[in-house]
Each structure stands twice: as C-alpha cells, then as structure tokens.
Scaffold this motif. Sequence first.
Motif, short mmCIF file in Angstrom:
data_model
loop_
_atom_site.label_atom_id
_atom_site.label_comp_id
_atom_site.label_asym_id
_atom_site.label_seq_id
_atom_site.Cartn_x
_atom_site.Cartn_y
_atom_site.Cartn_z
N VAL A 1 4.92 107.80 -2.69
CA VAL A 1 4.24 108.94 -3.68
C VAL A 1 3.64 108.55 -4.99
N PHE A 2 4.03 108.07 -5.62
CA PHE A 2 2.91 108.10 -7.01
C PHE A 2 1.82 107.39 -6.46
N LEU A 3 2.21 106.39 -5.88
CA LEU A 3 0.59 105.88 -5.11
C LEU A 3 0.38 106.30 -3.83
N TYR B 1 4.87 98.96 1.28
CA TYR B 1 6.31 98.38 1.74
C TYR B 1 7.15 99.24 0.98
N ALA B 2 6.30 100.19 0.21
CA ALA B 2 7.06 102.02 -0.75
C ALA B 2 8.15 102.69 1.21
N PRO C 1 4.77 97.48 -12.10
CA PRO C 1 5.26 96.50 -11.44
C PRO C 1 4.90 96.66 -9.98
N ARG C 2 4.73 95.70 -9.30
CA ARG C 2 4.63 95.37 -7.17
C ARG C 2 6.08 95.97 -6.68
N PRO D 1 -4.86 96.88 -3.15
CA PRO D 1 -3.44 96.29 -3.03
C PRO D 1 -2.58 97.70 -3.04
N ARG D 2 -3.28 98.65 -3.73
CA ARG D 2 -2.22 100.16 -4.23
C ARG D 2 -1.67 100.46 -2.31
#
Length: 164
Positions: free
Chosen positions: A106-108, A124-125, A34-35, A117-118
């Motif tokens: 961190v995962f992304l 954003y994170a 999910p975004r 997009p990532r």
Amino acid sequence: MRQLRIGVLAGLFAVAGVLSWAGARLWDSVGTLPRVPVAAPIVLAVIAVVLAATALSLRARLRAQRERRPGAKGVDPLVAARAVVFGQASALVAALVAGMYGGVGVFLGLDGLDVEPRRDQVIYAGASVVAGIAVIAAAFFLERVCKLPEDDEDGPGGPGTVRE
C-alpha cells in the motif's frame, strides 16, 4: 484446542499492515526500502499447497475409515492433531506476513507506480497477500477436515458435564 477465528486473523493482518506501512514510510524517509523478495509469495503458496494436500489426504483416509473399506488406512489422532496445529500456526504467521507485505505494498502503491521497480514490488507484495490468504483458507479447510463430530452423549448437557 481452540478453532481459528477469522476476526483474530483479520486483526493480526490489519495491525501488521498498519505497522509495516508506518515502518515503510519512516524507512523510506531515512533511506531506501528493502525489497519485497520474489520468493515471498512462492513460499506462502507452497505452504498453502502442503496444507491443502494434507487436508485432502486426511479427508480421503477419514472417509475410507468411516465407510469401513477393506484395507483402509486409519488416521492416528495425534497425526490429525499435529496437522491442525501446523495449519493454525501457518495461518497465524501467514496473517502477519500478508499484513506486513500488504502494508508495504500500500505504501509503495500510494507513493507512485511511475517507477518500474516500485511497480514490481507492489506486484510481489500483492501476490504475497493473495498467497497468505490461500494459506489461511487451506488452514481452515484442514481444521474442518480434522474436526471430530460432536457426540450427543458427551455434548452440552450430557453425562460428562457438571451442572450447578
């Protein structure tokens, strides 16, 4: 009422970060993640601003009350207590939310920033983590503003304590 402790908040942040990183890894292997909502850092920043504004307002009113300025509007102790509880609750939730978005970020970020997009999701994170830290800082400031000065007579070893 107990004071906020940075260790507890850091522990919540770390546990939420690790769990969300593991959850993101699992979720990504099954399907698409999910975004991270664009509104997440905005909402956290608004909460930080509200906490900081409340702290500044209470600090000014308490200072005027201490200096016995004419027409000074006092602070009801119940209002101050409610403000502190709001700040503490906000800090705890912000630590969990910032940890969650930090783990996903961190995962992304480790997965690769080649896809735009990532990259946006990582931004954003990261902004959510920064805004969460701002909420925690504002909560500590509010707690410090509303802290009562210790009375020497009723402090440790004063007449109100029971000695064994």
